[in-house]
Enzyme design. Sequence first.
Site, PDB file in Angstrom:
ATOM      1  N   ILE A 108       0.827  -1.203   0.000  1.00 32.65           N
ATOM      2  CA  ILE A 108       0.000   0.000   0.000  1.00 32.65           C
ATOM      3  C   ILE A 108       0.862   1.253   0.000  1.00 32.65           C
ATOM      4  O   ILE A 108       0.632   2.185  -0.769  1.00 32.65           O
ATOM      5  CB  ILE A 108      -0.937   0.025   1.229  1.00 32.65           C
ATOM      6  CG1 ILE A 108      -1.873  -1.188   1.218  1.00 32.65           C
ATOM      7  CG2 ILE A 108      -1.743   1.306   1.260  1.00 32.65           C
ATOM      8  CD1 ILE A 108      -2.718  -1.312   2.470  1.00 32.65           C
ATOM      9  N   ALA A 109       1.871   1.280   0.871  1.00 29.79           N
ATOM     10  CA  ALA A 109       2.671   2.500   1.026  1.00 29.79           C
ATOM     11  C   ALA A 109       4.009   2.147   1.648  1.00 29.79           C
ATOM     12  O   ALA A 109       4.189   1.072   2.216  1.00 29.79           O
ATOM     13  CB  ALA A 109       1.930   3.527   1.903  1.00 29.79           C
ATOM     14  N   GLY A 123       9.557   5.829   6.186  1.00 25.50           N
ATOM     15  CA  GLY A 123      10.949   5.807   6.601  1.00 25.50           C
ATOM     16  C   GLY A 123      11.282   4.664   7.535  1.00 25.50           C
ATOM     17  O   GLY A 123      12.408   4.178   7.560  1.00 25.50           O
ATOM     18  N   MET A 124      10.289   4.205   8.327  1.00 24.09           N
ATOM     19  CA  MET A 124      10.537   3.138   9.288  1.00 24.09           C
ATOM     20  C   MET A 124       9.962   1.797   8.846  1.00 24.09           C
ATOM     21  O   MET A 124      10.451   0.757   9.258  1.00 24.09           O
ATOM     22  CB  MET A 124       9.916   3.507  10.644  1.00 24.09           C
ATOM     23  CG  MET A 124      10.627   4.621  11.380  1.00 24.09           C
ATOM     24  SD  MET A 124       9.775   5.011  12.916  1.00 24.09           S
ATOM     25  CE  MET A 124       9.908   3.467  13.794  1.00 24.09           C
ATOM     26  N   ALA A 125       8.928   1.824   8.001  1.00 22.09           N
ATOM     27  CA  ALA A 125       8.227   0.577   7.723  1.00 22.09           C
ATOM     28  C   ALA A 125       7.552   0.621   6.359  1.00 22.09           C
ATOM     29  O   ALA A 125       7.443   1.674   5.730  1.00 22.09           O
ATOM     30  CB  ALA A 125       7.184   0.301   8.821  1.00 22.09           C
ATOM     31  N   VAL A 175       3.894  -0.687   4.441  1.00 24.24           N
ATOM     32  CA  VAL A 175       2.516  -1.031   4.780  1.00 24.24           C
ATOM     33  C   VAL A 175       1.933  -1.873   3.642  1.00 24.24           C
ATOM     34  O   VAL A 175       2.043  -1.509   2.469  1.00 24.24           O
ATOM     35  CB  VAL A 175       1.659   0.228   5.004  1.00 24.24           C
ATOM     36  CG1 VAL A 175       0.240  -0.175   5.423  1.00 24.24           C
ATOM     37  CG2 VAL A 175       2.286   1.112   6.071  1.00 24.24           C
ATOM     38  N   LYS A 214       1.776  -3.352   8.925  1.00 22.12           N
ATOM     39  CA  LYS A 214       2.933  -2.455   8.888  1.00 22.12           C
ATOM     40  C   LYS A 214       4.169  -3.257   9.308  1.00 22.12           C
ATOM     41  O   LYS A 214       4.242  -3.743  10.438  1.00 22.12           O
ATOM     42  CB  LYS A 214       2.705  -1.275   9.825  1.00 22.12           C
ATOM     43  CG  LYS A 214       3.721  -0.160   9.700  1.00 22.12           C
ATOM     44  CD  LYS A 214       3.265   1.047  10.513  1.00 22.12           C
ATOM     45  CE  LYS A 214       4.176   2.240  10.291  1.00 22.12           C
ATOM     46  NZ  LYS A 214       3.701   3.417  11.053  1.00 22.12           N
ATOM     47  N   ASP A 246       3.976  13.413  15.576  1.00 18.08           N
ATOM     48  CA  ASP A 246       4.249  13.465  14.133  1.00 18.08           C
ATOM     49  C   ASP A 246       2.982  13.845  13.382  1.00 18.08           C
ATOM     50  O   ASP A 246       2.666  13.278  12.345  1.00 18.08           O
ATOM     51  CB  ASP A 246       4.776  12.118  13.643  1.00 18.08           C
ATOM     52  CG  ASP A 246       5.440  12.233  12.275  1.00 18.08           C
ATOM     53  OD1 ASP A 246       5.860  13.345  11.907  1.00 18.08           O
ATOM     54  OD2 ASP A 246       5.527  11.214  11.581  1.00 18.08           O
TER      55      ASP A 246
END
Length: 643
Positions: free
Chosen positions: A24-25, A28-30, A32, A47, A141
């Site tokens: 899906i997307a 920066g960290m993971a 999805v 995620k 965030d």
Amino acid sequence: MTSVPSDPLIGQTLDERYVIRSRIARGGMAMVYLANDLRLERRVAVKVMHEHLAEDDNFTRRFEQEARSAARLSHPNLVNVFDQGQDLGRTYLVMEYLPSITLRDLLKQQKRLTIEQTLEVGEAVLAGLSAAHHAGIVHRDLKPENVMLADDGRIKLGDFGLARAVSANTTTGQALLGTIAYLSPELVTRGVADARSDLYAFGVMLYEMLTGTQPFTGEQPMQIAYQHAHSEVPVPSLKNPETPPELDELVRWTTQREPDNRPRDAGEALEYLTALRHGAPVQATRVLAPLEATTVLTPSTTVLDEAQQDLLAAGIDPTSSSQDRDSESPSTLTAAATAAQRRRARGRIAALIVAVLVVTAGGIGWWFGQGPGSQASVPSLVGNSVDEARAALTEHSLEASVTECSSLKIPVGKVASTKPEAGTRLDRGATVELCKSTGPAQKPVPTMVGLTVDEAKAAVIGAGFTFGKITEKRFSDDDANVVLAALGSDGEPLGDTYAEQGAVDFVVSAGSVPDVAGMKVKQATDALTKSELTVDPALGSEAHSDDVPEGAVISLVLNTDPVRPGDSVGLQVSLGPELFEIPDVSGMGLQEAMDALTNAGFSPTTLVPDALRVLATATETKPAAGEKVPAGTEISVKSTLKL
């Protein structure tokens, strides 16, 4: 060149429960993914933390913190978190799947929002944020990318990747983890955040919704950070005159540089915005109060310089003449000097604070200019041509190498993925591997003909394809619901290989055509109608039959080949056996009569022996001459002897 899969996780199952279907997307960290929850039979978003970050204990703890923080929250305006775990060497969490666009997507489409849209989105964000603050969670965030606008109209806040407990503080270095454009002054200067820091980010986002731009911009992150620390966020009505004063005030209130002058949490800001949206009177904010006490300058108002202000603080009229002031008592003049000394001390303290802020901003500048921040970030290149991707990497001082890989979504010749992924920071001059799409992978085609439809569907999905539709049903010698042919998207039978995730259509047996021979016409018509065939009298016929009784069906008359449900058929109906007239043989010699009847197709018989037949004459037959009987009927011949 070696072809590599675009994403090795697609098709994998985490903890024997979550089947990864598509990406899906990326963040920066993971990453999805869209997945199927086999246990609860629902779609979820999974995620998965990047592999290279899983080796960093700090990142792993932060990722798990997101799961714990989000799992504590349950609110209509917050994305739900269902599960968290580790499998296949990956750390993951399972969230509610929400078909949606982000607020950032909407801003790109519309440039800026209407007042009504801004109020609706703002109220939903504050409602979700209020629930988080009430649970003791700071988002840290907040930005348009983390506001989800669902297809069904719901508005949800997600991605608590940097969330921490309200009471927890952070170091200055960690302050850089948030998005620079939405960082509060205290995060920039002290690296400390609480619920009021989220309100500052909300105020910046509110300004952006109303104006279509962020309040502070710059070519370098340090420039933006410096403005957050030293400048007031302007009111949106300066760029968008349609903005009502109450929204100007909410932006000013939530973006005060001093945290104590902001709302204490999202709940307090929500009360203000809800009242404004629904037409109720709004309460005075902490920003309005000092404005009401401010003296408004008129042409008659005297503006005092610093020395006059010192005199005023000492109780001396600054507008009086020097002679009048000379007449003041020594104690009064001494008070004036003391006031001036205090003012100079305050000035030195203010200058020291400014110097500290400048040094802090300079540290941020070093981070992005010469320190770790000087590395180049891999841009998002998926979907670009290879030439476009090379040019973009050159602009970021990075090199490119090209390999090939299959891709379900990216057209042939376009960039399907990069290694490392977009957002990864690399030393300038490093090489980024561009994976050029060769289209979907060609996968072996399993046997489907001869299977039932359900069995064939399972074979299609198991081989990496998708089931399309049943394009045709036809009557055959196979049982009903058995696959007769498997077709590709071009309508032709599949070969040995086929494109991954390609749609496979079926031609299916409707069973055999009903056998209606020997049935009466109505009975045959009912049986054919039940099998979805139409009996058309115009296609029917009649014929004599020695075996089928008159009025019964001899056979089915077909009009098409193959025969499909809905086609028309005819019935051939029996007229019974064909009848022939018995000739008159009376007066003939007996043997002549016998031969005449045999030649007419009948079976003549007589009681006269063969040796005496030449002496006999035929007199009559039974059945009698002139009657019509079927061919082969036995005819008895009577005779008399010649005298």
